[in-house]
Write a protein that holds these residues in place. Sequence first.
Motif, PDB file in Angstrom:
ATOM      1  N   LEU A 103      13.064   1.594   2.446  1.00 13.25           N
ATOM      2  CA  LEU A 103      12.642   1.966   3.801  1.00 13.25           C
ATOM      3  C   LEU A 103      11.302   2.676   3.867  1.00 13.25           C
ATOM      4  N   VAL A 104      10.933   3.390   2.794  1.00 16.06           N
ATOM      5  CA  VAL A 104       9.693   4.181   2.849  1.00 16.06           C
ATOM      6  C   VAL A 104       8.464   3.335   3.200  1.00 16.06           C
ATOM      7  N   PRO A 105       8.266   2.151   2.569  1.00 17.11           N
ATOM      8  CA  PRO A 105       7.084   1.369   2.954  1.00 17.11           C
ATOM      9  C   PRO A 105       7.050   0.994   4.437  1.00 17.11           C
ATOM     10  N   PHE A 106       8.221   0.753   5.033  1.00 15.09           N
ATOM     11  CA  PHE A 106       8.270   0.288   6.423  1.00 15.09           C
ATOM     12  C   PHE A 106       8.249   1.450   7.419  1.00 15.09           C
ATOM     13  N   LEU A 107       8.889   2.571   7.072  1.00 14.49           N
ATOM     14  CA  LEU A 107       8.977   3.694   8.012  1.00 14.49           C
ATOM     15  C   LEU A 107       7.825   4.672   7.869  1.00 14.49           C
ATOM     16  N   VAL A 108       7.383   4.926   6.631  1.00 16.09           N
ATOM     17  CA  VAL A 108       6.335   5.912   6.384  1.00 16.09           C
ATOM     18  C   VAL A 108       4.957   5.271   6.383  1.00 16.09           C
ATOM     19  N   HIS A 109       4.816   4.176   5.620  1.00 15.21           N
ATOM     20  CA  HIS A 109       3.506   3.531   5.499  1.00 15.21           C
ATOM     21  C   HIS A 109       3.269   2.454   6.550  1.00 15.21           C
ATOM     22  N   LYS A 110       4.271   2.243   7.412  1.00  8.77           N
ATOM     23  CA  LYS A 110       4.134   1.322   8.552  1.00  8.77           C
ATOM     24  C   LYS A 110       3.789  -0.105   8.132  1.00  8.77           C
ATOM     25  N   VAL A 111       4.328  -0.545   7.012  1.00  6.09           N
ATOM     26  CA  VAL A 111       4.157  -1.938   6.614  1.00  6.09           C
ATOM     27  C   VAL A 111       4.988  -2.801   7.561  1.00  6.09           C
ATOM     28  N   PRO A 112       4.442  -3.885   8.094  1.00  2.39           N
ATOM     29  CA  PRO A 112       5.179  -4.684   9.079  1.00  2.39           C
ATOM     30  C   PRO A 112       6.366  -5.405   8.463  1.00  2.39           C
ATOM     31  N   ARG A 113       7.412  -5.552   9.230  1.00 11.21           N
ATOM     32  CA  ARG A 113       8.586  -6.300   8.776  1.00 11.21           C
ATOM     33  C   ARG A 113       8.324  -7.784   8.958  1.00 11.21           C
ATOM     34  N   THR A 114       8.402  -8.511   7.861  1.00 10.15           N
ATOM     35  CA  THR A 114       8.179  -9.950   7.905  1.00 10.15           C
ATOM     36  C   THR A 114       9.512 -10.674   8.040  1.00 10.15           C
ATOM     37  N   LYS A 115       9.436 -11.953   8.336  1.00 13.15           N
ATOM     38  CA  LYS A 115      10.642 -12.752   8.492  1.00 13.15           C
ATOM     39  C   LYS A 115      10.949 -13.589   7.259  1.00 13.15           C
ATOM     40  N   ASN A 116      10.110 -13.467   6.231  1.00 14.52           N
ATOM     41  CA  ASN A 116      10.313 -14.308   5.052  1.00 14.52           C
ATOM     42  C   ASN A 116      11.133 -13.578   4.000  1.00 14.52           C
ATOM     43  N   SER A 117      11.200 -14.178   2.812  1.00 13.88           N
ATOM     44  CA  SER A 117      12.038 -13.631   1.743  1.00 13.88           C
ATOM     45  C   SER A 117      11.561 -12.279   1.256  1.00 13.88           C
ATOM     46  N   GLY A 118      10.285 -11.964   1.509  1.00 16.72           N
ATOM     47  CA  GLY A 118       9.773 -10.669   1.086  1.00 16.72           C
ATOM     48  C   GLY A 118      10.480  -9.513   1.742  1.00 16.72           C
TER      49      GLY A 118
END
Length: 467
Positions: free
Chosen positions: A34-49
Amino acid sequence: MKMETCALVGGCVTDYIAIAISILSMILLLSRLLVPFLVHKVPRTKNSGFWIPIIHVFASFNLLLSIVVSVNFLKFTKRHWWQSCYVWAVWVEGPLGFGLLLSCRVTQAFQLYYIFVKRRLPPIRSYIFLPLILLPWIAGAAFIHMKKPLNKRCHMGTYWVIPTATLHTLYVAALVGFTGAIWHIEFRFDELKDLWWGILFSASSIGVWVTAYILNEIHDEISWLQIASRFLLLIMASILVQALFSLSSSQPLLTQISLRRKAPQEFETMGQALGIPDSGLLLQTEAVQVIDPNEPLDKLLLDKRFRQSFMAFADSCLAGESVHFYDEVHELGKLPVNDPVRRIYMARYIIDKYIVAGAAREVNISHRSRQEILTTADLAHPNLFNNALNEVMQLMKTNLAKDYWSSMYFMKFKEEASMRSNGLELEQMTGLNFSPRLSSVHGADDPFHQEHFSKGSANDSHDSDTQ
């Protein structure tokens, strides 16, 4: 439900310690996700990543919980079918636990093989490939469920250990096979190292699991051996889920902003993360170009300052994806053709961000151009995005260029250019009001707070800003 009354006080203590470690392991795993998405604001993708790490956390929780329930950490009256050994020790611990963990890793290795060795996108989507390779595990669990070889302590007989261990080993062997096929690739991040760690800990876990189950069956009467074996099982599983978890195989940049980084180096663009010279930088020493609106737009966009101004205008019109796409492809053009690994990294990033259906900044191009990119036989080809870029350029000329010349963004750009040409050095460009929605600095996909692990990037040439 209550904790089992232990024959030895030390047994209760070790059970509590093992359960506490497994809980901490899950907390750490969720933090790394969760840290990359909540803290660093990395966008949530729809692919396998995005979905493979989610599935990995789900499988990790299943594995740890199934061991706690099925190996007598908890003792409860089995009144319902969902409390049986065959639910927890066979299905949850097998296909939905260890099997799903290994399947996620094999899927990531399969992707790396096709992308960097075959230089094309995998022919089978991950959401199809993952269930396919999980089928043998599901078949094995169904067979065990029908034969019902488990005793009241959820243990199999010794003769069942060999076929079950063989099924585990089969998935580790598949992981070894894909990893061996890509070992010669000079990855820019930690993909290969993560795969080898996954293999090491997977094989070690199988060894611990087989040893513990055999000893339990042979020496059923020794209480301290029961306690030690279940302690080792849960501790090893806690270590395994951490070792297997990595975003690098599918989203290498996300790994660099995980909790394990110590000395972060900030990068504002993907090009900077890959060491592309002068990527995303506006240098005060750059020569001032005289901008003539009568010049073709594609020629004007080669000037970085003009491109930034035009990009800010497009963002303000909520139509910036075309300019951002041009900018990313322009950065890709700086990479030499004889550097296929970096070109593949950049090309795949552009595809995930702009080309695939439902992408964060999907550009408006024809179906033919989109399929041409998605089915390419060479992700490192220098003309991969040419047709799409021509279509995007035509849209920019039609929809944005005419309005730009009469906008405040062009007026401020001319004013800044005039001041620089008169020798008035500006410490920072405050005139351009970049849109916080889609600008190259504040876009949803950045900043990439990456740690650059690449080798020899300081020796890269091609310092010019031409494609």
